[in-house]
Scaffold this motif. Structure first.
Motif, PDB file in Angstrom:
ATOM      1  N   GLY A   1     -59.990  10.670 -92.150  1.00  0.00           N
ATOM      2  CA  GLY A   1     -59.365   9.390 -92.463  1.00  0.00           C
ATOM      3  C   GLY A   1     -57.865   9.459 -92.692  1.00  0.00           C
ATOM      4  O   GLY A   1     -57.272   8.527 -93.219  1.00  0.00           O
ATOM      5  N   GLN A   2     -57.225  10.573 -92.316  1.00  0.00           N
ATOM      6  CA  GLN A   2     -55.768  10.669 -92.484  1.00  0.00           C
ATOM      7  C   GLN A   2     -55.028   9.822 -91.457  1.00  0.00           C
ATOM      8  O   GLN A   2     -53.861   9.511 -91.632  1.00  0.00           O
ATOM      9  CB  GLN A   2     -55.315  12.131 -92.379  1.00  0.00           C
ATOM     10  CG  GLN A   2     -55.717  12.992 -93.566  1.00  0.00           C
ATOM     11  CD  GLN A   2     -54.921  12.714 -94.817  1.00  0.00           C
ATOM     12  OE1 GLN A   2     -54.239  11.700 -94.913  1.00  0.00           O
ATOM     13  NE2 GLN A   2     -55.002  13.591 -95.794  1.00  0.00           N
ATOM     14  N   VAL A   3     -55.674   9.494 -90.342  1.00  0.00           N
ATOM     15  CA  VAL A   3     -55.088   8.582 -89.357  1.00  0.00           C
ATOM     16  C   VAL A   3     -56.128   7.509 -89.016  1.00  0.00           C
ATOM     17  O   VAL A   3     -57.322   7.711 -89.225  1.00  0.00           O
ATOM     18  CB  VAL A   3     -54.652   9.317 -88.059  1.00  0.00           C
ATOM     19  CG1 VAL A   3     -53.548  10.314 -88.354  1.00  0.00           C
ATOM     20  CG2 VAL A   3     -55.833  10.012 -87.403  1.00  0.00           C
ATOM     21  N   ASP A   4     -55.654   6.363 -88.517  1.00  0.00           N
ATOM     22  CA  ASP A   4     -56.576   5.275 -88.173  1.00  0.00           C
ATOM     23  C   ASP A   4     -57.246   5.502 -86.829  1.00  0.00           C
ATOM     24  O   ASP A   4     -58.382   5.113 -86.602  1.00  0.00           O
ATOM     25  CB  ASP A   4     -55.806   3.944 -88.117  1.00  0.00           C
ATOM     26  CG  ASP A   4     -55.177   3.612 -89.450  1.00  0.00           C
ATOM     27  OD1 ASP A   4     -55.894   3.695 -90.463  1.00  0.00           O
ATOM     28  OD2 ASP A   4     -53.967   3.299 -89.482  1.00  0.00           O
ATOM     29  N   ALA A   5     -56.492   6.114 -85.901  1.00  0.00           N
ATOM     30  CA  ALA A   5     -57.005   6.316 -84.549  1.00  0.00           C
ATOM     31  C   ALA A   5     -56.299   7.519 -83.951  1.00  0.00           C
ATOM     32  O   ALA A   5     -55.268   7.964 -84.467  1.00  0.00           O
ATOM     33  CB  ALA A   5     -56.746   5.071 -83.687  1.00  0.00           C
ATOM     34  N   ILE A   6     -56.859   8.067 -82.872  1.00  0.00           N
ATOM     35  CA  ILE A   6     -56.169   9.155 -82.187  1.00  0.00           C
ATOM     36  C   ILE A   6     -56.129   8.867 -80.693  1.00  0.00           C
ATOM     37  O   ILE A   6     -56.978   8.151 -80.160  1.00  0.00           O
ATOM     38  CB  ILE A   6     -56.834  10.532 -82.431  1.00  0.00           C
ATOM     39  CG1 ILE A   6     -58.289  10.551 -81.968  1.00  0.00           C
ATOM     40  CG2 ILE A   6     -56.755  10.911 -83.900  1.00  0.00           C
ATOM     41  CD1 ILE A   6     -58.935  11.927 -82.063  1.00  0.00           C
TER      42      ILE A   6
END
Lengths: 264, 223
Positions: A183-188
């Motif tokens: 959950g450190q980024v919303d999307a990759i």
């Protein structure tokens, strides 16, 4: 005095011997055949292209492609472990003869290395959990998007992302994926296979492909100047495209059919 | 080699590198201050605290000094969110650096504390000073003076070690260099410039430490 001159000549000859072997040789192919060994890059943190199997042995579509190429050339294969960002430097610093590591063909990269005709293709997509509302590039605004350095997504996603998109970079695909899972980024951003494989390994996270950014072709790269090697590689790609070997390797590892590959 | 150097590309992006260097300096400086505070407190507790606290500090120091920094960094950035503790990349980097430096510096400060002659402490006791007062007014100053060079070296190591935090997307000097390398493919040029920048930063810090040493321990004490 004569002795000194003799020494100087000997030294010069030695220098020529040492440095001569380092130059981008027009006889790269001859050297490989003579040494009975070809050095090919292996990026082993990039499934399904390169990964370690259950017994910790390198495998994946690009590694198997390298194996097949070495076999057809009749020489031993030496895999040179690289991370994504090292794929091109490994060639330029003469640590590898060929880069077969899902290296997408771009005009930027072609300034540094020479590409063969493509032997595979991949789509770059944006992947995220089900509850993340992304339908098109415009929805990326205000979101934190992770991606891996020295990849195709690093080049194409920033171009479609609207202002206000927060893009962060990691050195490894594994770190980028971990950032999404924790959950450190919303999307990759990443290749469609990577996102699919990630979704399958983590069914509880509900990861899905949101939209396709671009489709790209990847080829085999050589150090600039190695004409003969490139010519042989192009011939190899042509033959193995026609006889279906490339398509078979691709399907086996990615689970999808290889699309029509245009020549370079 | 037929390699042609092209530094122009790197100098076009020099402001970016400078920004990365500033973050490196900020991270390192903050970690040094906070790490020193951790070290001085832990060194006191390790030598004069109650038994369980001493054991706890020992476990912290040994645990950190015997595990890789990168793994500690991954745990703080990737694993702690599962427990509801979420740090931004740069915050996670700072936390990891403080925890790591704190452990190493604790051992260094402790060595300094133990090098202070017993007699000096007994003088403090004879004067009726409390334990913490003895530590603060009698022990700490000569202790830090004795281990100052070792501490300075550890600080420089921390500064150089900060290059690792690019792995969790903290955008310090190495991260910027990696991104530039991967977009321009001029690996030699980018890393040569980044190396020189690290060297300059390290030399500047060393000069700063030398000045601090002079002001704290030399000036006005020659009499």
């Amino acid at each position: 005095m004569i002795k000194l001159r003799f020494l100087a000549a000997g030294g010069a000859a030695l220098l020529a011997l040492v440095f001569g072997s380092q130059t981008a040789d027009a006889q790269a192919l001859d050297r490989i055949i003579k040494d009975k060994k070809i050095r090919i890059t292996a990026e082993l943190t990039s499934p399904p292209f390169g990964i370690l199997d259950k017994d910790n042995k390198p495998t994946g579509s690009e590694v198997e492609t390298a194996r097949q190429l070495a076999k057809d050339l009749g020489v031993e294969l030496e895999l040179v472990n690289v991370t994504g960002p090292q794929r091109i430097p490994a060639l330029l610093s003469d640590r590898a003869d060929l880069a077969i590591s899902s290296l997408s063909i771009t005009t930027d990269r072609a300034k540094s290395v020479w590409f063969s005709s493509p032997h595979g293709a991949l789509s770059i997509v944006i992947g995220a959990g089900k509850n993340v509302n992304i339908k098109s590039a415009a929805d990326l605004a205000g979101k934190k998007i992770g991606m891996t350095r020295a990849t195709l997504e690093e080049q194409v996603v920033p171009k479609v992302a609207p202002p206000g998109t927060n893009i962060v970079f990691f050195d490894e695909h594994s770190a980028t994926q971990q950032a999404l899972l924790s959950g450190q980024v919303d999307a990759i951003g990443g290749a469609a296979f990577l996102i699919n494989a990630l979704a399958q390994r983590n069914p509880d996270k509900g990861i899905e492909s949101k939209f396709t950014v671009t489709t790209a072709y990847y080829g085999i790269a050589v150090k600039p100047g190695n004409y003969d090697l490139l010519q042989w590689v192009n011939t190899w790609v042509f033959v193995n495209k026609q006889n279906g070997v490339l398509a078979k390797i691709y399907k086996e590892h990615t689970g999808v059919d290889l699309i029509e590959l245009p020549p370079l | 080699m037929t390699y042609v150097f092209q530094f122009g590309i790197v100098f076009d992006k020099f402001p970016l590198l400078l920004e990365g260097a500033l973050l490196t300096i900020r991270l390192a400086a903050m970690a040094m201050v906070l790490g020193l505070i951790v070290a001085v407190s832990c060194a006191y507790l390790r030598t004069s605290g109650p038994k369980p606290v001493r054991a706890l500090i020992a476990a912290y120091v040994e645990g950190i000094r015997n595990t890789p920094f990168l793994v500690q960094l991954y745990i703080i950035y990737f694993s702690l969110p599962a427990l509801g503790i979420r740090f931004e990349a740069n915050e996670a980097a700072l936390v990891a650096m403080v925890i790591s430096l704190g452990a190493y510096a604790t051992e260094i400060v402790r060595a300094g504390v133990q090098s202070v002659p017993k007699g000096q402490i007994e003088v403090g006791l004879a004067l009726g000073l409390k334990r913490l007062q003895i530590y603060r007014f009698i022990v700490l100053f000569p202790a830090i003076k004795a281990v100052f060079p070792a501490l300075a070296s550890q600080f420089i190591l921390l500064l150089l070690g900060s290059s690792v935090v690019s792995a969790i997307s903290a955008n310090e000097l190495t991260a910027i260099a990696n991104t530039l390398q991967s977009t321009t493919f001029r690996a030699f040029e980018v890393y040569i410039v980044a190396t020189l920048m690290y060297f300059a930063i390290a030399v500047a810090f060393r000069g700063f430490f030398a000045a601090v040493y002079w002001f704290m321990f030399v000036r006005g004490r020659e009499r």
